[in-house]
Design a protein around this motif. Structure first.
Motif, short mmCIF file in Angstrom:
data_model
loop_
_atom_site.label_atom_id
_atom_site.label_comp_id
_atom_site.label_asym_id
_atom_site.label_seq_id
_atom_site.Cartn_x
_atom_site.Cartn_y
_atom_site.Cartn_z
N GLU A 37 0.85 -1.13 -0.15
CA GLU A 37 -0.12 0.01 0.11
C GLU A 37 0.99 1.06 -0.08
N LYS A 38 1.23 2.13 -1.07
CA LYS A 38 1.77 3.03 -1.35
C LYS A 38 1.07 4.35 -1.54
N TYR A 39 1.70 5.40 -1.09
CA TYR A 39 0.83 6.73 -1.09
C TYR A 39 1.88 7.75 -1.75
N LYS A 40 1.54 8.35 -3.05
CA LYS A 40 2.27 9.15 -3.79
C LYS A 40 2.13 10.66 -3.37
N ASN A 79 1.21 14.74 -3.61
CA ASN A 79 0.01 15.56 -4.21
C ASN A 79 0.22 15.84 -5.56
N GLU A 98 -8.92 14.00 -3.01
CA GLU A 98 -8.58 12.52 -3.10
C GLU A 98 -7.04 12.38 -2.65
N LEU A 99 -6.95 11.20 -1.79
CA LEU A 99 -5.28 10.72 -1.70
C LEU A 99 -4.79 9.94 -3.02
N ASP A 100 -3.69 10.08 -3.29
CA ASP A 100 -3.08 9.25 -4.53
C ASP A 100 -2.38 8.03 -3.51
N ARG A 101 -3.16 6.85 -3.67
CA ARG A 101 -2.90 5.84 -2.97
C ARG A 101 -2.85 4.34 -3.86
N SER A 102 -1.84 3.37 -3.86
CA SER A 102 -1.98 2.45 -4.64
C SER A 102 -1.87 1.17 -3.62
N ILE A 103 -2.55 -0.06 -3.80
CA ILE A 103 -2.66 -1.33 -3.15
C ILE A 103 -2.62 -2.43 -4.16
#
Length: 579
Positions: free
Chosen positions: A283-286, A288, A375-380
């Motif tokens: 789970e990654k947060y890039k 803004n 919205e937050l930029d997140r990838s799972i």
């Protein structure tokens, strides 16, 4: 000189039995009888040696089952015999399937184990403990029967340890099982079959772990050790590795054979396979994104405005709470804009009028709040890697020398050039899917192969140890023995008898010549006769006349001994002649 003719003495009356006289009358009859006796003896000897071909009906049966089987065989009139110290029952090979079906219809052999048929005869009032014991016995018997259906297993015994259920989790115990296998003579069981037996038992008993199943053979060898987790690989995984390696070998040889020839390349592959199962979640947060390009989730706006009146102030108390007094302001009249002498309108004013009324106003307060949520930029990422991935490949390729023809037309092998070896290396790399990151290795060697057409010289086996020669010798020995017996019977028994009873009577000795007138002494050799010697035809004629005379004398003797038989024979001749 005169010679006297030899006097022939009359033969004596024959004293042979009538049967031998008949044999003498028919010389070919004894030969026929002897040949028939010889053929009968040879046939009897062959049949006695062959006998019925016995095969195993059942082996290792209990005494009770063996007695019941023998009783049934006696009722069916099936010959049997024992072998292996009574541990096997043998019958004729062509009757084995039929007899087994008939005995199976009678429930034989019953064997030592019982199955769920034990639950058919439950008595009323049986305790819970007895029911549990009967159920365990039935389950063990059914599992033993299932294991015995495996081809290499002759018999099996299963022992189950089923603990009592408990209400408390900490006190619960897992069941376990042990199996004793009796393998067939000369047979072995592989790890795959042992693994299948272990999984079958663990699947038949609730909550039974395959690691809690122990399998032992009749020699006390632990067979289930191959299924422990210490080794890490089972039969299916080893077979998968072999399939992977053989697949790469076929691919490499298939791409190189058209270039170097079918028998001029050999390849071997060693594959390192990863059988571990991995599951990974990220789970990654890039950071803004740029303003104006981000996705808006929600926005809230709040605005407040307050005008006129002096806000309350001062010292709290009664004086500060009193209402303000009545305001007073002067009234002035100003000229309209645009007339001479009138002042110009101030720029930016909202209202313009000819009459301006100046009213004293209080202070004003304005407030505006805006809240925007993006919205937050997140990838799972969820990755599940299955077993069987290739970690590393090691490939070795050997290429034979290439045949080259010189100017004289003579062919001789020569080594490949570096360009050709590099070409073969590149083809092998592409065929195996070479990966530098994976750590694969490839080694190509050019070397001369051994001559495949040259057959290896096997160690010479003496002819007396060769199995084919031994079998041929046994067969020839049997035929030679039969021929020796036949010759012995002919020369030692039949031929002397035939010679003794069928030989013609000896010729009478010539009479002694008396002394002649010329004074020759008795016993002197007779003088040579002027007549020629008796020819062979004359001698044969004399022998035939002598034989007729002997027969006639035998007939006279027979008539004297049994006149009634002679009269009957003459009457029969007369009746035959009249007809």
């Amino acid at each position: 000189m005169s010679a006297t003719a030899p006097a022939i003495a009359a033969p004596a009356a024959s004293s042979l039995p009538p049967m031998l006289e008949r044999l003498r009358a028919q010389p070919k009859l004894p030969i026929v009888i002897g040949a028939a006796v010889l053929v009968t003896a040879v046939a009897a000897f062959t049949l006695m040696n062959r006998g019925p071909d016995y095969k195993v009906l059942y082996t290792n049966v209990s005494d009770r089952d063996g007695g019941a089987i023998i009783a049934s065989l006696q009722q069916m009139n099936v010959p049997y015999k024992f072998a292996e110290g009574g541990g096997a029952i043998l019958i004729a090979g062509d009757k084995v399937p039929e007899v087994r079906l008939k005995l199976a219809a009678q429930g034989l052999p019953k064997a030592g184990g019982v199955g769920f048929e034990l639950m058919d005869n439950q008595k009323f009032g049986t305790s819970q403990f007895a029911e549990q014991v009967n159920y365990q016995r039935a389950l063990e018997g059914e599992l033993a029967r299932s294991i015995e259906s495996v081809g290499t297993v002759e018999s099996a015994r299963v022992h189950l340890a089923l603990p009592k259920p408990s209400l408390f989790v900490r006190e619960q115990k897992k069941p376990s099982a042990s199996v004793v296998l009796t393998l067939q003579r000369g047979r072995s069981i592989d790890e795959g079959q042992v693994s299948a037996i272990v999984h079958m038992i663990s699947s038949s008993v609730p909550e039974l772990d395959p690691k809690s199943v122990t399998v032992v053979d009749q020699r006390g060898n632990l067979l289930s050790a191959a299924n422990s987790s210490a080794r890490g690989l089972d039969v299916s995984q080893l077979k998968y590795v072999q399939e992977i390696e053989q697949g790469y070998i076929r691919r490499i040889e298939a791409i190189l054979q058209p270039i170097v020839g079918a028998n001029n390349v050999r390849a071997q592959v060693a594959a390192d396979i990863d059988f571990s199962v991995m599951e990974h979640t990220d789970e990654k947060y890039k950071p803004n994104q740029e303003p104006g390009k981000a996705a808006m989730r929600s926005q809230q706006s709040s605005e407040s405005n307050q005008q006129g009146g002096t806000p309350p102030g001062g010292v709290p108390g009664a004086l500060s709470n009193q209402p303000p007094g009545t305001p007073s302001a002067p009234i002035t009249t100003a000229p309209r804009p645009g007339t001479p002498g009138a002042p110009a309108a101030a720029p930016g004013s909202a209202n313009a009028a000819s009459t301006t009324t100046s009213v004293a106003t209080g202070p004003s307060n304005t407030r505006k709040d805006v809240t925007t949520n993006y919205e937050l930029d997140r990838s799972i990422r969820h990755v599940q890697q299955g077993a069987g991935g290739i970690k590393r490949l090691s490939v070795a390729v050997v290429v034979n020398y290439k045949d080259a023809t010189d100017g004289a037309g003579k062919s001789s092998p020569r080594a490949l050039t570096p360009v050709e070896i590099e070409q073969i290396r590149n083809l092998a790399r592409e065929a195996m899917g070479f990966s530098q990151d994976r750590g694969d290795s490839l080694n190509v060697v050019n070397s001369a192969f051994a001559d495949d057409n040259k057959e290896p010289t096997a160690a010479a086996v003496p002819f007396w140890r060769d199995r084919d020669n031994l079998d041929l010798g046994k067969t020839l020995g049997q035929y030679l023995l039969l021929a020796f017996l036949a010759l012995f019977a002919w020369f030692a028994v039949l031929r002397p008898l035939l010679r003794k009873h069928l030989a013609p009577p000896p010729a009478p000795a010539p009479a002694m010549v008396e002394p002649g007138a010329d004074g020759e002494a008795a016993g002197d050799p007779p003088a040579e006769s002027d007549e020629p010697a008796i020819s062979a035809e004359e001698a044969l004629r004399q022998r035939e006349a002598l034989r007729q005379k002997v027969d006639l004398d035998y007939a006279h003797q027979l008539a004297e001994q049994d006149p009634k038989l002679v009269a009957t024979l003459i009457q029969h001749w007369m009746n035959t002649h009249d007809q």
